[in-house]
Structures are given as structure tokens and as C-alpha cells.
Design an enzyme around this catalytic site. Structure first.
Site, PDB file in Angstrom:
ATOM      1  N   SER A 122       0.801  -1.224   0.000  1.00 11.26           N
ATOM      2  CA  SER A 122       0.000   0.000   0.000  1.00 11.26           C
ATOM      3  C   SER A 122       0.835   1.276   0.000  1.00 11.26           C
ATOM      4  O   SER A 122       0.300   2.358  -0.241  1.00 11.26           O
ATOM      5  CB  SER A 122      -0.926   0.016   1.222  1.00 11.26           C
ATOM      6  OG  SER A 122      -1.780  -1.103   1.201  1.00 11.26           O
ATOM      7  N   LYS A 178      -8.001   3.009   7.073  1.00 10.43           N
ATOM      8  CA  LYS A 178      -7.015   4.021   6.713  1.00 10.43           C
ATOM      9  C   LYS A 178      -7.634   5.420   6.700  1.00 10.43           C
ATOM     10  O   LYS A 178      -7.016   6.394   7.154  1.00 10.43           O
ATOM     11  CB  LYS A 178      -6.424   3.694   5.344  1.00 10.43           C
ATOM     12  CG  LYS A 178      -5.600   2.412   5.332  1.00 10.43           C
ATOM     13  CD  LYS A 178      -5.146   2.053   3.926  1.00 10.43           C
ATOM     14  CE  LYS A 178      -4.332   0.758   3.925  1.00 10.43           C
ATOM     15  NZ  LYS A 178      -3.922   0.365   2.570  1.00 10.43           N
TER      16      LYS A 178
END
Length: 801
Positions: free
Chosen positions: A690, A733
């Protein structure tokens, strides 16, 4: 030839609609009349010539219409009538003649019909005589089997010579469906009527013979049981003479077994074990093992269940009372109860399999307490099984009885603790199961427990009896799914609890945490008031977490300070209100433990803010890139980066070198420089794809000597061609970025659908920018004008214009 009617009848008669009853000519039939429509027809008949048209309804309508009636019925005469206290009427009608309704009309609460008599066709043939003789033989056979029939009925049936009267009388006496009786009435030929009655009587005789056979077998079994009882009593008497009478303990066990409501298969096993004990001396080593096994068999609630609360609205109110938000979980439980309620309407014994849910989320988001609320909402027992650290398969399936100290597994123990076969099972920390070793894999043992196609016959190694777990509602909890067995994961319905926003934590603190902590510390709401600003500062500067566990600890710390102050006040002093404001919060909790470092960390070029998923929810991470002069094109990666993260860094460098013209940097930046990429918090291992976009942004920021916007965070995997690929954990997130004050969030375009799961206040305070390429992300993350801080690096050749 056709027989002529003995009398003439009015062409129009009141209609009496019958449900599940057919009146035949030449017979008497008692009827109970309750419906207003039928009562009116009886009254009209009694007011005239006492004649009524008796016809079968084709439907079960309470107020039949003319279209609901059969066309062929019987003209009957009311012979007796009696009123009953509830307003109904009991009548005895005599069937006189078959008839057909030509026109049926309804006026108000009255039915009338224009009828035409239908004479029965009587054929004096050999077939009719044969059927009549056959019926008399069948009647004799039936009367010999049905011993309860009176002699008067025997004489009545035996003395009937008219085949038509015999057929109608037997049809009215036999246990037949209304449609079958109506078919006999509608037949015109006598032979057809006799054949139908003969078939029905033959079937009735077969049933009587089967009943007689069953009664004989039952009588034989009873005789054997009496013989065994007599022999057993003789044995007891002999043992008593010898001083070897049956032990009192065995008698108690027999009494317990007789009183227990055990299924037949379980009762058979338990009875066999009692007989083994009865033949065994108490000094035998196996005696106590069998006795313990017998106790466990009786302790399992085989036939005990609790009644579910099947009101979805009431269940949702209970869930809302105990927990704030978590709509997805609440909707799933409400759906289960709604389906159960609909199935119970169709069948009282209908049961659907309990769902197998898995709550996945960071610590402190309320996974375990949510299971307790679900049990309370459904009115079920709640049992929690902690699976953390289990490494032995026998913990689930139990030990075999051949081992000393063997016990059932935790599933059977939990059923005993619950006292019902349909509790809510909380399998806590399912991701902490330890596999491997000589004791087997406990995760594999859970496959049978959590498989809806198998758990109706779960078999514990200790009991060796099939146990039905299909009615149990299993709820598993986990912090992450990476360590859960894939086959086990396939059997569960995953529900993610990502964490709470600041506003949600504020509501949870107001509704649950503060009242609970005040009660635990002996305080009342009249003595303590915590302002919203103080709670927000506590959330932002003292407890940066996905859940609310640390927040509750901080509220408890404030309550302790106030309790100490109140307890130390002078006796009889007036009680004062303690107000906790944002400015005075450090007096209770000390200096803030968490500082907003995003602005400080990205204040220099070469630093980009990324977001990462962690077991505790989500967090931000800062990726730094630095060009080192007098180098040889080496790339240094530090910060305990995993293999995937290192490959993402190299892929980002390769893509930047291949697109230097579009990015406005020199293609020779690695010829005389080294590149150092570092991810702080070097003591913590990091890995995952990521951070690819974040690394590329940090490298471009260092090359262009421009700072990344301080209010921007990003996530996404990068390819060599510069495409931004989707990643997981978008909700976690985004919530982490929101906690750190980020207002612009860059994410892969293919993750845009995941934004629908975010709370509304996150959408209000943050801007989400979906991107497909690195260039789109750089347009948002890097300002258009270069920063004046520092000096741009010098390359061997000038960068392109």
C-alpha cells in the site's frame, strides 16, 4: 330404468352450505349450525315446509358466495331442532332426494337455489348384486375387526337389502374425505356408487388389520417387559438374601435417568452405562470413569431450548440501547430474527440454521460486548469461549475416554454452562489459535463446529454421541484475518468493525462510558460534568486509537481524581459540581501524550504521508526520501521494510526514471547520487504494497525539492507503468487519516466504492481524490510552485525544460 321421485318438491329452496360434510339421501345426519348465513337458511326452512337444499362448499370461506358451492347436493327435511346457549343451532336432517341447483342467488344473509331433483339410476344387474354381496362380506369382516361397534349397528347394517340405501349409509359412516363422499353423491349409476363404497371399505379394513397387528405386537412387548420385571424382582430378592442387594447409588442413577428428558439415542447410551455400573464393583478403576461419563451425559441440555424473542423491532431497540452505530451488525441480527419469525408462522417447528458471524476489528471496538447484546436481544443464553493460545485439538473435540482424566471439549462444556441447546456462542480471539505440534490443529477441529452442513451432528471424542449445534448462533471475533485458517474463514460471514470517528467516540462516551465510570467510582452525574471540548481533547491528545478502551481508562482516571477530592472534603461540606473543561484537562491527566506531528514531519522536501492498516485499526506513516551526493546510484532502504515494501520502492524508482520528462526531473539523478528511503519507527517491522504511491511521491518531492502538502495522505500500490492499483483497509485508513487531521485523502480509483462504508461525518470533513496513475496523485500532493526551503540538488546534466 330410473326410479320416479316419491314426492314433489318446491322448485326453490333455502340453501344450507356445508363445510367438510356431505348429506346423502335415505340417511339421517346431525349438524351444528353457527354461521349467520346457515342460521338464516334453517329459520326460513322452519318457517315453511322444513325443506332445505344441502350442498358442499368447494372452499372454506366463512361467508360463501354462490360460486363457492357445488351444484349437486341433497334435498333434506329438518326432523329435529335445538338451540344452544352460544347462539347456534343443532339440527338433525334427513336426506330425501338428490338434486341439482340450476340457479343459486344470495340476498343479504340468505342463500336460495332453484333445484331440480336427480333420480338415481337403479340397474338390477348381476354387477349390482355382486357388489351388494361383496359389501355385506366386507361389512362382516369390518365388524369382526372393530370390536367397539354396538350390536344394534351390526343388526342395522346387516338388515339392509336395498343396495342404494346400503351404499348411502356406508358412505355416511366411513371415514372418507368430503370430496370422495361428494363424488359418490354425484355418480348417477348405482354400480359406480357401490364400487366407490367398496373401495373405501376395503381401505378401512386394511387399516383395522394394521391396527390389530400393532396392538398385538405392543401386547407382546408388554408381556416381555412384565416377564423381565418379574425375573428382576426375583434376582433382587435372591441378592437381598445373600447380602448383595443393588447399590443405592445405582438406584439414584436409574431415577435420574428416568427423570431426564433425553432423546432416544442418548437415553440408550446412558442406560447401557448404568447397566455396566450395576454389574461392576465400586472398587474397580473403571467404575469412577463410567460414573463421570454418565454425569456428563445427563448434564448436557439435550432437549432444553430457550424461546427466541422473534420481534425484530424490540431486538433492534435492545441493540441500539447497548451499542452506538454498528448498523451492519444490527441489521444482520434483525434479518435473522425476521426470517425466523416468518418461518415460525408457516410451521411451529420450523427452525433455520443459526448464522456463523465473525467480527473483525481492532481492540476496543466492542466485539465481545456486542455478542452479549445480541444474546440479550434474542433472549438467549450467552457463553464466551476464549480461543487465544489454544494449541490442542482436544480442547475443541474433547479427549477420548481411554485417557486418565479425560473430559469433553470446550463446546460441550459451554453447552452445559448455557443450559440450553440454542445459546449464543462467542468464540473469542479466533485468530490467536496456535497450530502445529503433536496435539493436532484446533483450527481444523473447528471446521466441523462452524460448518452449517455438518454441525447438526457434531461428535465429541469424549461423549461419542452426535450433538446438534445447528441452532447455536456462533459469533467469532478476530483482530485480523491473515492468521485464520482459509477453510475456517470460508465457513464464516465476515463483518468488519473498523473503528469509530471522533464524533462517534463522543456519543459513546456520553451514553455509556461516562455513566459506567461514574457508577464504578461512586460518583453521580450531579457531581461531575465533563464538557464536550474536554472529551474531544481527551480523544485527540490522550487516546489515539480505533476503539474506545483507552478512552474509558482516561475517563476513569478523571473520575478517580474527582472521587479523591470528594472523599477528602470535610464532613458535612456542601457538595459542589466538578466541571472538567478542555483547559483544565491536563490537571487530571497530565501533559498531552499525543502531538500532531503531520505538519512538523512534512515540513521539508522528500517526506510524504501515507496510511497503513494495523491490527489496532489504522495509522499514518511518514516515508522519507533523500538524495546523497557523490554517490554511485545505490538505493538504500531502512526502517525494517519487508520484501513487498522493498519491491514497491524499487518499482517506484524505476517508474520515475522512465517518466522523468513528464515529471520534470533529470533522467540522470542516480548517476552521481545515492537514494536513501527510510520509514521511521525503525523498531517496528513494516510490509505491504500500500505504500507504493507514498514512496514515489516522497522520491519526486526530494528530486524536485518541493514539500508535499501537509493536509494530504495517500495509499495505493504502484506498478512499473505508473498505474495505481487497489488496496484493502480503506475504511480503517480513512479513519486513521481523519484522527490525524488529514483533510485530503488520495486513494486508488478502483477503491472508490469502499467510501460508501465511511461514516457521514468523515465525508463532511475530508476530500477523497481517486486516482488511476501516479501523475494524478502528484498533481494533488505537490504544490505547483517549488519550495524555497533548501537548495535543489545538482545533477551531471541539466534537467529537461
Amino acid at each position: 330404468m330410473a326410479s320416479e321421485p316419491a314426492r314433489t318438491y318446491p322448485s326453490e329452496l333455502p340453501v344450507l352450505a356445508l363445510r367438510q360434510t356431505v348429506v346423502f339421501p335415505l340417511t339421517l345426519q346431525p349438524l351444528a349450525i353457527n354461521r349467520p348465513l346457515s342460521v338464516e337458511s334453517i329459520n326460513r326452512a322452519l318457517a315453511g315446509d322444513r325443506l332445505v337444499f344441502l350442498v358442499l362448499q368447494s372452499t372454506d370461506a366463512e361467508e360463501p358466495e354462490p360460486g363457492d358451492l357445488r351444484t349437486i347436493g341433497a334435498i333434506g327435511a329438518i326432523r329435529q331442532m335445538a338451540k344452544i346457549p352460544n347462539g347456534g343451532i343443532h339440527v338433525i336432517v334427513e336426506g330425501l332426494q338428490r338434486a341439482k341447483s340450476d340457479v343459486t342467488t344470495k340476498s343479504g344473509v340468505s342463500l336460495r337455489a332453484v333445484v331440480s331433483p336427480l333420480p338415481d339410476v337403479i340397474d338390477k344387474s348381476l354387477e349390482v348384486d355382486a357388489y351388494a354381496r361383496r359389501l355385506h362380506e366386507l361389512i362382516d369382516r369390518a365388524l369382526s375387526l372393530a370390536t367397539g361397534l354396538s350390536q344394534e349397528l351390526r343388526g342395522l347394517v346387516a338388515g339392509i337389502d336395498d343396495p342404494l340405501r346400503l351404499a348411502y349409509l356406508l358412505a355416511s359412516l366411513l371415514d372418507m374425505k368430503a370430496d370422495e363422499k361428494q363424488q359418490i353423491l354425484e355418480y348417477n349409476e348405482l354400480s359406480a356408487k357401490l364400487q366407490a363404497v367398496s373401495n373405501a371399505l376395503t381401505r378401512e379394513i386394511a387399516l383395522l388389520e394394521m391396527k390389530s397387528k400393532i396392538e398385538s405386537a405392543a401386547q407382546q412387548e408388554m408381556t416381555d417387559a412384565q416377564r423381565q420385571y418379574y425375573l428382576r424382582e426375583q434376582l433382587k430378592a435372591i441378592q437381598a438374601e445373600l447380602g448383595e442387594g443393588e447399590k443405592t447409588e445405582i438406584q439414584e442413577l436409574r431415577a435420574r435417568l428416568a427423570a431426564a428428558r433425553l432423546p432416544e439415542s442418548v437415553a440408550t447410551v446412558a442406560a447401557r452405562e448404568v447397566e455396566r455400573l450395576a454389574r461392576m464393583t465400586p472398587a474397580s478403576p473403571e467404575y469412577q470413569m463410567i460414573r463421570t461419563y454418565f454425569d456428563w451425559v445427563l448434564d448436557v441440555p439435550w432437549s432444553t431450548t430457550t424461546e427466541d424473542r422473534l420481534d425484530p423491532v424490540a431486538a433492534r431497540e435492545v441493540l441500539d440501547e447497548d451499542h452506538y452505530d454498528l448498523d451492519k451488525v444490527k441489521e444482520r441480527i434483525v434479518e435473522y430474527l425476521a426470517v425466523q419469525k416468518l418461518k415460525s408462522r408457516r410451521s411451529a417447528t420450523a427452525q433455520i440454521k443459526g448464522p456463523i458471524l465473525c467480527f473483525v476489528g481492532p481492540p476496543g471496538v466492542g466485539k465481545t460486548s456486542l455478542g452479549q447484546s445480541i444474546a440479550r436481544a434474542m433472549n438467549r443464553k450467552f457463553v464466551r469461549i476464549s480461543l487465544g493460545g489454544i494449541r490442542d485439538e482436544a480442547e475443541i473435540r474433547g479427549h477420548r475416554r481411554t485417557y486418565i482424566g479425560a473430559l469433553p471439549g470446550r463446546i460441550v462444556q459451554a453447552l452445559k454452562q448455557a443450559g440450553a441447546m440454542n445459546p449464543v456462542f462467542m468464540l473469542d480471539e479466533i485468530d490467536k489459535i496456535t497450530s502445529g505440534g503433536f496435539q493436532g490443529d484446533p483450527a481444523a477441529a473447528l471446521l466441523e463446529v462452524l460448518d452449517p452442513a455438518q454441525n447438526h451432528s457434531f461428535r465429541d471424542h469424549y461423549l461419542e454421541i452426535n450433538i446438534d449445534l445447528s441452532r447455536v448462533l456462533f459469533i467469532a471475533t478476530a483482530n485480523q484475518l491473515g492468521t485464520v485458517h482459509p477453510a475456517l474463514l470460508d465457513r464464516m460471514e465476515i463483518i468488519t468493525l473498523a473503528g469509530y470517528t471522533e464524533d462517534e467516540k463522543l456519543h459513546i462516551a456520553r451514553r455509556y462510558l461516562i455513566p459506567r465510570q461514574l457508577e464504578e467510582h461512586g460518583l453521580t452525574p450531579e457531581r461531575v460534568a465533563i464538557e464536550d471540548a474536554a472529551l474531544r481533547r481527551m480523544i485527540a491528545q490522550y487516546t489515539r486509537e480505533a476503539g474506545v478502551r483507552n478512552l474509558e481508562r482516561q475517563i476513569g482516571a478523571v473520575a478517580r481524581k474527582i472521587a479523591a477530592r470528594v472523599a477528602g472534603a470535610a464532613e458535612g461540606a456542601a457538595e459542589s459540581l466538578s466541571v472538567v473543561a478542555a483547559a483544565t484537562l491536563p490537571d487530571y491527566l497530565g501533559p498531552p501524550k499525543i502531538q500532531d506531528e503531520v505538519t512538523f514531519r512534512v515540513s521539508r522536501p522528500g517526506v510524504a504521508t501515507g496510511v497503513a492498516w494495523t491490527e489496532s485499526g489504522g495509522d499514518v506513516l511518514f516515508i522519507e526520501a533523500c538524495l546523497l551526493p557523490a554517490g554511485h546510484g545505490n538505493i538504500t532502504l531502512t526502517g525494517q521494510l519487508g520484501n513487498v515494501m522493498q519491491e514497491s520502492a524499487r518499482a517506484a524508482v524505476s517508474h520515475i526514471r522512465s517518466t522523468t520528462h513528464e515529471l520534470g526531473v533529470s533522467p540522470e539523478f542516480l548517476n552521481s547520487h545515492d537514494l536513501h528511503i527510510h520509514v521511521p519507527a525503525g523498531a517496528i517491522p513494516k510490509d505491504g504494497p500500500s505504500a507504493g504511491v507514498t514512496m514515489a511521491t516522497a522520491i519526486v518531492s526530494a528530486l524536485k525539492n518541493q514539500t508535499v502538502r501537509e493536509d494530504v495522505a495517500m495509499t495505493g500500490e504502484i506498478t512499473l507503468s505508473g498505474l495505481v492499483l487497489p488496496v484493502g483497509g480503506i475504511r480503517e485508513k480513512a479513519l486513521a487519516a481523519r484522527r490525524h487531521g488529514i483533510t485530503t485523502f488520495i486513494l486508488p480509483a478502483r477503491n472508490e466504492a469502499d467510501l460508501a462504508e465511511l461514516p457521514p461525518d468523515v465525508h463532511e470533513h475530508m476530500r477523497f481524490v481517486p486516482v488511476q496513475t501516479l501523475l494524478e496523485a502528484l498533481v494533488v500532493a505537490l504544490p505547483s510552485e517549488p519550495s524555497s526551503r533548501g537548495t535543489a540538488p545538482t545533477f551531471t546534466s541539466s534537467p529537461p525544460t
